[in-house]
Design an enzyme around this catalytic site. Structure first.
Site, PDB file in Angstrom:
ATOM      1  N   VAL A  14       0.833  -1.219   0.000  1.00 44.49           N
ATOM      2  CA  VAL A  14       0.000   0.000   0.000  1.00 44.49           C
ATOM      3  C   VAL A  14       0.859   1.257   0.000  1.00 44.49           C
ATOM      4  O   VAL A  14       1.927   1.300   0.620  1.00 44.49           O
ATOM      5  CB  VAL A  14      -0.968  -0.006   1.225  1.00 44.49           C
ATOM      6  CG1 VAL A  14      -0.221   0.033   2.541  1.00 44.49           C
ATOM      7  CG2 VAL A  14      -1.966   1.143   1.132  1.00 44.49           C
ATOM      8  N   HIS A  15       0.439   2.264  -0.753  1.00 47.76           N
ATOM      9  CA  HIS A  15       1.161   3.540  -0.774  1.00 47.76           C
ATOM     10  C   HIS A  15       0.206   4.693  -1.073  1.00 47.76           C
ATOM     11  O   HIS A  15      -0.724   4.560  -1.853  1.00 47.76           O
ATOM     12  CB  HIS A  15       2.308   3.515  -1.791  1.00 47.76           C
ATOM     13  CG  HIS A  15       1.913   3.044  -3.159  1.00 47.76           C
ATOM     14  ND1 HIS A  15       1.674   1.711  -3.454  1.00 47.76           N
ATOM     15  CD2 HIS A  15       1.720   3.718  -4.313  1.00 47.76           C
ATOM     16  CE1 HIS A  15       1.344   1.596  -4.732  1.00 47.76           C
ATOM     17  NE2 HIS A  15       1.360   2.799  -5.284  1.00 47.76           N
ATOM     18  N   GLN A  16       0.491   5.784  -0.413  1.00 45.88           N
ATOM     19  CA  GLN A  16      -0.314   6.996  -0.521  1.00 45.88           C
ATOM     20  C   GLN A  16       0.357   7.950  -1.511  1.00 45.88           C
ATOM     21  O   GLN A  16       1.510   8.331  -1.323  1.00 45.88           O
ATOM     22  CB  GLN A  16      -0.386   7.644   0.873  1.00 45.88           C
ATOM     23  CG  GLN A  16      -0.708   9.112   0.914  1.00 45.88           C
ATOM     24  CD  GLN A  16      -2.189   9.350   1.121  1.00 45.88           C
ATOM     25  OE1 GLN A  16      -2.820   8.776   1.983  1.00 45.88           O
ATOM     26  NE2 GLN A  16      -2.743  10.188   0.290  1.00 45.88           N
TER      27      GLN A  16
END
Ligand SMILES: [Zn+2]
Length: 167
Positions: A124-126
C-alpha cells in the site's frame, strides 16, 4: 531513460535480492536499501515505520509516495502505529512540498488493488501530487523523457533538502 531496475544488478544488491524479502517489490527494495543510496532510490525521508519516495513516473513535478516499511497490501491491515506514522509523514510531505514547490493544491490518494489502478498492488502507498493552476496544460511538455529525468534529479535534491531541514 531511467531504468528503474538497473540497480538490482549492482553487486551490493545481491545480499538483499537473495534474502527473504519479496523480490521485485519496489517499496521493499527502497525500504531495505542502504540509506546512503537514498538518492538512487529517490527516497526523500525515512521514519522507523514508513518512507517517502519521489515517484519516478510522476503525474506532476514533486509527485511523491508515502508507504509503510512493512509489505502490506491493505491500509486497513496496517498496525495503528504504522498507519499513524504514515499519516504524520504525509503531513510532513505536504509541508515540505508547500515550502519548496509552492503548489496551489494537492491530490492525495491510494489506489487499492490492481483494478483501482495500483501499479504496485501488494504494498500500500499513498500518492501525494502537487497541483498548480493550469498544470494539466504543461504536463505533455514535461512528459518528454529527458526533461523529466533532469527535472526529477533537481526535484529530488530540492525536496530532500526540504525534508532534511524540517526534521
Ligand atoms: Zn513491499
Amino acid at each position: 531513460m531511467i531504468q528503474p531496475m538497473q540497480h538490482l544488478w549492482a553487486p551490493w544488491r545481491m545480499a538483499f535480492i537473495k534474502g527473504e524479502k519479496p523480490a521485485g517489490c519496489f517499496f521493499c527494495e527502497a525500504a531495505g536499501a542502504d540509506p546512503g543510496d537514498d538518492a538512487a532510490h529517490l527516497v526523500l525521508a525515512r521514519t522507523g515505520l514508513s518512507l517517502a519516495i519521489l515517484n519516478r513516473y510522476p503525474y506532476n513535478n514533486g509527485h511523491l509516495m508515502v508507504a509503510p516499511v512493512a509489505h502490506l497490501a491493505n491500509l486497513e491491515d496496517l498496525p495503528r502505529e504504522t498507519a499513524s506514522d504514515m499519516a504524520t509523514l504525509t503531513q510532513h510531505s505536504l509541508r515540505v512540498l508547500r515550502d519548496v514547490l509552492k503548489p496551489q493544491g494537492f491530490n492525495l490518494g491510494i489506489n487499492a488493488g490492481k483494478t483501482a489502478g495500483a501499479g504496485v498492488a501488494d504494498h500500500v502507498h499513498q500518492h501525494v501530487v502537487p497541483r498548480w493552476d493550469g498544470d494539466t496544460n504543461f504536463m505533455p511538455v514535461i512528459a518528454d523523457t529527458k526533461i523529466l529525468s533532469e527535472s526529477l534529479a533537481t526535484s529530488y535534491q530540492q525536496l530532500r533538502a526540504g525534508f532534511d531541514r524540517m526534521v
